[in-house]
Design an enzyme around this catalytic site. Structure first.
Site, PDB file in Angstrom:
ATOM      1  N   LYS A 117       7.515 -18.076 -21.516  1.00  0.00           N
ATOM      2  CA  LYS A 117       8.182 -17.494 -22.673  1.00  0.00           C
ATOM      3  C   LYS A 117       9.502 -16.507 -22.486  1.00  0.00           C
ATOM      4  O   LYS A 117      10.311 -16.466 -23.460  1.00  0.00           O
ATOM      5  CB  LYS A 117       7.059 -16.682 -23.480  1.00  0.00           C
ATOM      6  CG  LYS A 117       5.779 -17.378 -24.025  1.00  0.00           C
ATOM      7  CD  LYS A 117       5.271 -16.565 -25.077  1.00  0.00           C
ATOM      8  CE  LYS A 117       4.131 -17.341 -25.950  1.00  0.00           C
ATOM      9  NZ  LYS A 117       3.257 -16.597 -26.763  1.00  0.00           N
ATOM     10  N   LYS A 199       0.688 -32.816 -25.987  1.00  0.00           N
ATOM     11  CA  LYS A 199      -0.399 -32.610 -26.667  1.00  0.00           C
ATOM     12  C   LYS A 199       0.235 -32.241 -28.193  1.00  0.00           C
ATOM     13  O   LYS A 199       1.243 -32.039 -28.569  1.00  0.00           O
ATOM     14  CB  LYS A 199      -0.775 -31.197 -26.162  1.00  0.00           C
ATOM     15  CG  LYS A 199      -2.450 -31.289 -25.766  1.00  0.00           C
ATOM     16  CD  LYS A 199      -2.872 -30.041 -25.281  1.00  0.00           C
ATOM     17  CE  LYS A 199      -2.976 -28.892 -25.987  1.00  0.00           C
ATOM     18  NZ  LYS A 199      -3.760 -27.702 -25.498  1.00  0.00           N
ATOM     19  N   LYS A 202       2.880 -27.507 -33.065  1.00  0.00           N
ATOM     20  CA  LYS A 202       3.714 -27.270 -33.997  1.00  0.00           C
ATOM     21  C   LYS A 202       5.066 -27.428 -33.562  1.00  0.00           C
ATOM     22  O   LYS A 202       6.130 -27.371 -34.467  1.00  0.00           O
ATOM     23  CB  LYS A 202       3.488 -26.130 -34.570  1.00  0.00           C
ATOM     24  CG  LYS A 202       3.688 -24.888 -33.764  1.00  0.00           C
ATOM     25  CD  LYS A 202       3.243 -23.595 -34.637  1.00  0.00           C
ATOM     26  CE  LYS A 202       3.433 -22.068 -33.764  1.00  0.00           C
ATOM     27  NZ  LYS A 202       2.287 -21.786 -32.769  1.00  0.00           N
TER      28      LYS A 202
END
Ligand code: TRP
Length: 335
Positions: A117, A199, A202
């Site tokens: 991140k 996977k 979004k």
């Protein structure tokens, strides 16, 4: 609702930073309604966690309410489990602070999610992003759960929580119960419809089917789903060589309850042109009642408010007990 039968305690949190999709549903979520019968379950919307990344306030509010409504629509009966919003239970932030002081800089630096991140949001590598696992440990330990079902991506954070427990209990005695991660084996692993090697998520919007998508959008996404460039073009479960088709078979099997063999027989000689819309139709029918119920609940603000208020009240009661104990052990003056 008190845990009078000595059921085992389970806890899980989800960030309201996006909408639920088919992968969430066919993975863990669909199995939760069964689990609330067997376990004393705590489910919370981890809004405190979302702000490690900038959120648009109006969108955050809306996503939190939608997620709450979707959970209930998916069968999490608020009478049978404790459903709440993290920021309503102030003990999370308080214990989070305490645990910050029992987690080591080096440990936190090794978290792969922090590394990922902070690489992705270089303009905002904030302290919260770094200490996030301490807040997550607080979320868990306040309720002394027996186990914590998490995806593979959260395993490292649960391990860190276990290190904190060991360190803290080593100093103060048996304060926290050691939580066990529970990497669910039930539930299907659903891949993106247009990138079947990744996977469903979004971050790949075209290949992602949301729980609240309109039927025509679902139909379109399935019609455009990537199949495979092999020449036989037959519906056969072969995840190695035909990952796109295998993913569609997994989805179809999950929503219809049919076996892979039955599905292969059903589409024998029919090719992908018949198969893809059939999967789309089956998904539309599975999601229809959930979408309708979510939409109905979202119009009933008073009910949703009563759910999260009751949930917070029940959660605070348990959380406060743990926090008092921790403060006392540390040496804070009791009020
Ligand atoms: N970190 C989890 C995620 O991003 C969400 C979460 C927050 C959580 N607190 C938790 C999960 C406690 C399990 C237990 O998916």
């Amino acid at each position: 609702m008190e845990n009078t039968e000595n059921k085992k305690v389970m806890l899980s949190g989800i960030q309201p930073s996006g909408a639920l999709h088919l992968g969430n549903y066919l993975g863990p979520l669909r199995h939760w309604p069964k689990m609330i019968e067997e376990f004393d379950c705590y489910f919370f919307l981890a809004d405190l966690h979302t702000i490690t990344v900038r959120q648009e306030p109006a969108a955050l509010r809306q996503q939190t309410m939608t997620l709450l409504a979707s959970y209930i629509a998916c069968g999490l009966d608020p009478e049978k489990c404790t459903l709440f919003i993290q920021s309503h239970v102030h003990q999370h932030a308080e214990l989070g602070w305490v645990l910050n002081c029992y987690a080591m800089f080096g440990e936190l630096s090794r978290m792969t999610q922090f590394k990922d991140k902070s690489a992705k949001h270089q303009e905002n590598v904030n302290g919260g992003l770094f200490t996030y696992p301490c807040l997550m440990a607080a979320d868990i330990l306040l309720y002394q759960p027996d186990f914590v079902p998490v995806g593979e991506d959260q395993r490292q954070h649960v391990e860190l929580c276990r290190n904190i427990v060991q360190r803290f209990n080593g100093i103060y005695g048996e304060v926290f119960k050691m939580p066990e991660p529970y990497i669910a084996k039930v539930g299907a692993r659903i891949m993106s419809l247009n990138m079947p090697d990744s996977k469903m998520s979004k971050s790949i919007p075209d290949g992602c089917v949301y729980l609240l998508d309109k039927p025509e959008d679902i139909a379109r996404k399935f019609k455009r789903a990537v199949t495979d460039s092999d020449t036989e073009r037959c519906v056969r479960y072969d995840p190695e060589n035909k990952p796109g088709v295998a993913n569609l078979i997994t989805i179809y099997a999950s929503v219809t309850g049919k076996s892979y063999g039955e599905i292969e027989a059903e589409f024998e000689g029919k090719g992908y042109g018949a198969f893809k819309p059939a999967v789309g139709e089956a998904v539309i029918e599975t999601l229809r009642p959930i979408r309708e119920e979510t939409e109905r609940l979202l119009k009933d603000r008073a009910y949703l408010e009563s759910v999260y208020r009751n949930g917070a009240e029940r959660a605070s009661y348990v959380a406060e007990r743990t926090l008092r104990k921790v403060y006392k052990k540390i040496g804070f003056i009791q009020k």
